[in-house]
Design an enzyme around this catalytic site. Structure first.
Site, PDB file in Angstrom:
ATOM      1  N   HIS A  66       0.823  -1.211   0.000  1.00  0.00           N
ATOM      2  CA  HIS A  66       0.000   0.000   0.000  1.00  0.00           C
ATOM      3  C   HIS A  66       0.858   1.263   0.000  1.00  0.00           C
ATOM      4  O   HIS A  66       0.360   2.337   0.322  1.00  0.00           O
ATOM      5  CB  HIS A  66      -0.903   0.021   1.242  1.00  0.00           C
ATOM      6  CG  HIS A  66      -1.948  -1.058   1.220  1.00  0.00           C
ATOM      7  ND1 HIS A  66      -2.388  -1.694   2.339  1.00  0.00           N
ATOM      8  CD2 HIS A  66      -2.609  -1.617   0.196  1.00  0.00           C
ATOM      9  CE1 HIS A  66      -3.301  -2.606   2.021  1.00  0.00           C
ATOM     10  NE2 HIS A  66      -3.449  -2.573   0.723  1.00  0.00           N
ATOM     11  N   HIS A  67       2.147   1.135  -0.342  1.00  0.00           N
ATOM     12  CA  HIS A  67       3.001   2.341  -0.284  1.00  0.00           C
ATOM     13  C   HIS A  67       2.541   3.370  -1.307  1.00  0.00           C
ATOM     14  O   HIS A  67       2.810   4.555  -1.164  1.00  0.00           O
ATOM     15  CB  HIS A  67       4.476   1.987  -0.477  1.00  0.00           C
ATOM     16  CG  HIS A  67       4.842   1.651  -1.887  1.00  0.00           C
ATOM     17  ND1 HIS A  67       4.431   0.488  -2.498  1.00  0.00           N
ATOM     18  CD2 HIS A  67       5.563   2.322  -2.806  1.00  0.00           C
ATOM     19  CE1 HIS A  67       4.888   0.483  -3.742  1.00  0.00           C
ATOM     20  NE2 HIS A  67       5.577   1.569  -3.956  1.00  0.00           N
ATOM     21  N   LYS A  72      -2.557  -2.512  -7.923  1.00  0.00           N
ATOM     22  CA  LYS A  72      -2.794  -2.819  -9.331  1.00  0.00           C
ATOM     23  C   LYS A  72      -2.273  -4.209  -9.633  1.00  0.00           C
ATOM     24  O   LYS A  72      -1.169  -4.577  -9.212  1.00  0.00           O
ATOM     25  CB  LYS A  72      -2.028  -1.778 -10.187  1.00  0.00           C
ATOM     26  CG  LYS A  72      -2.386  -1.806 -11.635  1.00  0.00           C
ATOM     27  CD  LYS A  72      -3.616  -0.986 -11.919  1.00  0.00           C
ATOM     28  CE  LYS A  72      -4.133  -1.170 -13.318  1.00  0.00           C
ATOM     29  NZ  LYS A  72      -4.890  -2.413 -13.528  1.00  0.00           N
ATOM     30  N   LYS A  96       7.365  -4.589 -10.047  1.00  0.00           N
ATOM     31  CA  LYS A  96       7.210  -4.234 -11.459  1.00  0.00           C
ATOM     32  C   LYS A  96       6.788  -2.763 -11.610  1.00  0.00           C
ATOM     33  O   LYS A  96       7.374  -2.009 -12.380  1.00  0.00           O
ATOM     34  CB  LYS A  96       6.142  -5.150 -12.070  1.00  0.00           C
ATOM     35  CG  LYS A  96       5.995  -5.072 -13.553  1.00  0.00           C
ATOM     36  CD  LYS A  96       4.919  -6.049 -14.027  1.00  0.00           C
ATOM     37  CE  LYS A  96       5.221  -7.475 -13.599  1.00  0.00           C
ATOM     38  NZ  LYS A  96       4.199  -8.413 -14.072  1.00  0.00           N
ATOM     39  N   LYS A 108      -2.946  -8.596  -6.891  1.00  0.00           N
ATOM     40  CA  LYS A 108      -3.239  -9.668  -7.852  1.00  0.00           C
ATOM     41  C   LYS A 108      -4.468 -10.420  -7.377  1.00  0.00           C
ATOM     42  O   LYS A 108      -4.734 -10.496  -6.178  1.00  0.00           O
ATOM     43  CB  LYS A 108      -2.058 -10.644  -7.939  1.00  0.00           C
ATOM     44  CG  LYS A 108      -2.042 -11.455  -9.226  1.00  0.00           C
ATOM     45  CD  LYS A 108      -1.430 -10.673 -10.361  1.00  0.00           C
ATOM     46  CE  LYS A 108      -1.425 -11.419 -11.657  1.00  0.00           C
ATOM     47  NZ  LYS A 108      -0.612 -10.730 -12.682  1.00  0.00           N
ATOM     48  N   SER A 364      -1.955  -0.031 -18.764  1.00  0.00           N
ATOM     49  CA  SER A 364      -3.084   0.027 -17.829  1.00  0.00           C
ATOM     50  C   SER A 364      -3.079   1.364 -17.079  1.00  0.00           C
ATOM     51  O   SER A 364      -4.132   1.950 -16.814  1.00  0.00           O
ATOM     52  CB  SER A 364      -3.004  -1.108 -16.802  1.00  0.00           C
ATOM     53  OG  SER A 364      -3.579  -2.279 -17.324  1.00  0.00           O
TER      54      SER A 364
HETATM   55  P1  NAD Z   1      -3.508 -16.233 -21.757  1.00  0.00           P
HETATM   56  O1  NAD Z   1      -4.483 -17.027 -20.992  1.00  0.00           O
HETATM   57  O2  NAD Z   1      -3.993 -15.230 -22.744  1.00  0.00           O
HETATM   58  O3  NAD Z   1      -2.494 -17.191 -22.556  1.00  0.00           O
HETATM   59  C1  NAD Z   1      -1.721 -18.198 -21.989  1.00  0.00           C
HETATM   60  C2  NAD Z   1      -1.449 -19.229 -23.071  1.00  0.00           C
HETATM   61  O4  NAD Z   1      -0.532 -20.215 -22.574  1.00  0.00           O
HETATM   62  C3  NAD Z   1      -2.712 -19.978 -23.517  1.00  0.00           C
HETATM   63  O5  NAD Z   1      -2.804 -19.962 -24.924  1.00  0.00           O
HETATM   64  C4  NAD Z   1      -2.502 -21.384 -22.964  1.00  0.00           C
HETATM   65  O6  NAD Z   1      -3.128 -22.391 -23.743  1.00  0.00           O
HETATM   66  C5  NAD Z   1      -0.988 -21.499 -23.003  1.00  0.00           C
HETATM   67  N1  NAD Z   1      -0.452 -22.546 -22.137  1.00  0.00           N
HETATM   68  C6  NAD Z   1      -0.932 -23.002 -20.958  1.00  0.00           C
HETATM   69  N2  NAD Z   1      -0.149 -23.967 -20.457  1.00  0.00           N
HETATM   70  C7  NAD Z   1       0.849 -24.143 -21.347  1.00  0.00           C
HETATM   71  C8  NAD Z   1       1.978 -25.032 -21.403  1.00  0.00           C
HETATM   72  N3  NAD Z   1       2.223 -25.899 -20.427  1.00  0.00           N
HETATM   73  N4  NAD Z   1       2.798 -24.944 -22.476  1.00  0.00           N
HETATM   74  C9  NAD Z   1       2.557 -24.062 -23.471  1.00  0.00           C
HETATM   75  N5  NAD Z   1       1.510 -23.200 -23.465  1.00  0.00           N
HETATM   76  C10 NAD Z   1       0.668 -23.249 -22.422  1.00  0.00           C
HETATM   77  O7  NAD Z   1      -2.565 -15.557 -20.655  1.00  0.00           O
HETATM   78  P2  NAD Z   1      -1.649 -14.268 -20.810  1.00  0.00           P
HETATM   79  O8  NAD Z   1      -2.433 -13.091 -20.388  1.00  0.00           O
HETATM   80  O9  NAD Z   1      -0.977 -14.294 -22.132  1.00  0.00           O
HETATM   81  O10 NAD Z   1      -0.569 -14.526 -19.652  1.00  0.00           O
HETATM   82  C11 NAD Z   1       0.572 -15.357 -19.839  1.00  0.00           C
HETATM   83  C12 NAD Z   1       1.622 -15.012 -18.796  1.00  0.00           C
HETATM   84  O11 NAD Z   1       1.961 -13.630 -18.915  1.00  0.00           O
HETATM   85  C13 NAD Z   1       1.190 -15.211 -17.345  1.00  0.00           C
HETATM   86  O12 NAD Z   1       2.318 -15.597 -16.596  1.00  0.00           O
HETATM   87  C14 NAD Z   1       0.756 -13.833 -16.923  1.00  0.00           C
HETATM   88  O13 NAD Z   1       0.824 -13.641 -15.525  1.00  0.00           O
HETATM   89  C15 NAD Z   1       1.778 -12.993 -17.653  1.00  0.00           C
HETATM   90  N6  NAD Z   1       1.376 -11.593 -17.851  1.00  0.00           N
HETATM   91  C16 NAD Z   1       0.244 -11.258 -18.518  1.00  0.00           C
HETATM   92  C17 NAD Z   1      -0.082  -9.919 -18.707  1.00  0.00           C
HETATM   93  C18 NAD Z   1      -1.272  -9.478 -19.505  1.00  0.00           C
HETATM   94  O14 NAD Z   1      -1.395  -8.267 -19.775  1.00  0.00           O
HETATM   95  N7  NAD Z   1      -2.149 -10.355 -19.940  1.00  0.00           N
HETATM   96  C19 NAD Z   1       0.750  -8.918 -18.170  1.00  0.00           C
HETATM   97  C20 NAD Z   1       1.913  -9.287 -17.502  1.00  0.00           C
HETATM   98  C21 NAD Z   1       2.211 -10.627 -17.351  1.00  0.00           C
END
Ligand code: NAD
Length: 473
Positions: A66-67, A72, A96, A108, A364
């Site tokens: 909460h700093h 987010k 981040k 989160k 965002s």
């Molecule tokens: P998403 O659900 O859109 O996509 C994830 C993809 O990974 C899916 O297509 C899924 O089928 C695939 N997948 C699942 N298990 C798998 C495996 N074992 N091997 C290969 N592929 C596999 O999710 P996303 O939003 O793209 O998020 C992916 C990562 O990025 C997460 O770690 C998330 O925390 C991180 N992230 C996302 C955002 C964002 O803006 N969406 C921002 C920062 C970080």
């Protein structure tokens, strides 16, 4: 979780990385303990009618710090969701945001469901109920805690959240700012969907442009011609792959949950996506080698490996088999600390998650600001810029006696649209934060990896904020 180590705690992994960096900062133990701690943890269970049955759904929201307010961080829908995971992801959000100078605390959320098992109507019921629970507990609001998409969620879920929130607080002028990653018509910002993948591209491109870094791993400068493997073709992985391909990199390997494919000559992303749509899998793509065990794809020859699926996919048992010279952590926590140590010793450059996937939270932030200011980016200045540009072009033509070509004229006269400003803000953030990390690497003797350097940057910023807030006697 793909780690072979069942006892792996993601949160402890984040703490281990934090401790490694904390030694290089000046803060006393108490401040460091406060930075590390999760401030508030909400664990809820609520009933939702699914078909004829009532299902009890387990969900979380963690506010790590909460700093700065609001907190987010995204909301994840997955059967792997548990308290340890949400705490770790919330902590990473704190670091981040600090790393890329976005003035938020880390948060989160997660719902422990397999979204593929529900109809859109059922998912809407679950999402709306989750939002009401967050509102009841004061865990959502434009100045309190602002969720966003993450694994298993996207703009659709965000629109259900904003609609539920707005109906709970009628007349709340800033209601749209309660969540980001919304569709444009619901107050979203252009460029948010592809922001994380684009940020991954900008970050890796910046690394590849630094000759000193490329020399370390024996690669030429630049993105063009680099061989890339991407794991996970969801929101982050798909867009990262798209931007790499457009910049002339060669996608040699792609991995999804059903398996992986590899072709040293290169895979066309759109053709692979179309093939997956038609056949239900990326496997059996013409000319490519199949990997029925998807994780094997990560171990194939390439220059840059982009894990963009889930955490702990590279662990102590497969780390030494990785052939990439650079790993770009598009996902959160794709390397366990053991894997991190092994790969660092191997001389692999690891570009850490807390920097590399910050494009999502950066844009965002732009969306949140847009919602609070109630005006689209570019609305005020677009026409003004175009008029000024026209004046400059006219003067240049008068002075030189030459007429600028039509294509150049069009390019020079154009005033910025919302998406231009968002991309520009994102690019600037990714480039300047990259150099902040490099600076920390140079300033701190004994620090040799980018993750520790990024943690030092983040701890310094959060630590100062806590000191300035004052600690009550
Ligand atoms: P998403 O659900 O859109 O996509 C994830 C993809 O990974 C899916 O297509 C899924 O089928 C695939 N997948 C699942 N298990 C798998 C495996 N074992 N091997 C290969 N592929 C596999 O999710 P996303 O939003 O793209 O998020 C992916 C990562 O990025 C997460 O770690 C998330 O925390 C991180 N992230 C996302 C955002 C964002 O803006 N969406 C921002 C920062 C970080």
């Amino acid at each position: 979780m793909s780690s072979t180590n069942q006892a792996y705690s993601f949160f402890q992994g984040v703490e281990r990385n934090f401790d490694k960096a904390a030694k290089f900062t000046r803060f006393e133990k108490g401040i460091l303990e406060q930075i590390k701690a999760c401030n508030s943890i909400l664990r809820i269970k609520f009933p939702v009618k699914i078909g004829n049955d009532i299902e009890v759904i387990e969900a979380y929201r963690v506010q790590h710090s909460h700093h700065k307010l609001p907190c987010k961080g995204g909301i994840r829908y997955s059967m792997d969701v548990n308290q340890d995971e949400v705490m770790a992801l919330a902590a990473l959000m704190t670091y981040k945001c600090a790393m890329v100078n976005v003035p938020f605390g880390g948060g989160k959320g997660g719902i422990r469901i397999d979204p593929k098992k529900y109809t859109p109507f059922e998912l809407e019921k679950i999402t709306r109920r989750y939002t009401s629970e967050l509102a009841k507990k004061n865990f959502i609001g434009p100045g309190i805690d602002v969720p966003a998409p993450d694994y298993g969620t996207g703009a659709r879920e965000m629109s259900w959240i904003v609609d539920t929130y707005a109906s709970l607080y009628p007349g709340e002028l800033n209601a749209q700012a309660c969540v980001t990653g919304k569709p444009i018509a619901q107050g979203g910002v252009r460029g948010r969907t592809e922001a994380t993948g684009l940020g991954v591209f900008y970050g890796i491109r910046e690394l590849c442009n630094v000759e000193e870094e490329m020399t370390k791993v024996g690669l030429p400068v630049g993105i063009a011609g680099k061989k890339i493997i991407v794991q996970g073709l969801g929101n982050v992985g798909y867009y990262a792959a798209k931007f790499f391909q457009e910049a002339g990199a060669i996608l040699v390997g792609l991995a999804e949950y059903e398996g992986g494919i590899y072709d040293a000559k290169g895979l066309n992303l759109e053709d692979v996506m179309a093939h997956r749509k038609n056949t239900g899998a990326i496997l059996d793509f013409p000319g490519a080698t199949n990997f029925s065990n998807s994780a094997d794809t990560l171990e194939q020859p390439c220059d840059i490996l982009i894990p963009a699926a889930l955490e702990a996919v590279i662990h102590k048992d497969n780390a030494a088999k990785i052939q990439a010279k650079v790993i770009g952590e598009a996902a959160n926590g794709p390397l366990t600390p053991d894997a991190d140590e092994i790969l660092n010793k191997m001389g692999v450059i690891i570009v850490p998650d807390m920097y590399l996937n910050a494009g999502g939270v950066t844009v965002s932030y732009f969306e949140w600001l847009k919602n609070l200011s109630h005006v689209r980016y570019g609305r005020m200045e677009k026409r003004f810029s175009e008029n000024m540009n026209a004046e400059i072009v006219k003067n240049v033509e008068n002075l030189t006696g030459k007429r600028i070509g039509e294509a150049e004229r069009k390019m020079l006269l154009r005033g910025p649209d919302e998406v231009d400003l968002v991309y520009s803000g994102l690019e600037d953030t990714m480039i300047s934060s990259f150099h902040e990390i490099r600076e920390a690497l140079k300033m701190n003797q004994g620090v040799e990896d980018m993750r520790t350097a990024a943690f030092i940057c983040a701890i310094n910023k959060v630590g100062v904020a806590y000191e300035e807030l004052g600690i009550f006697p």
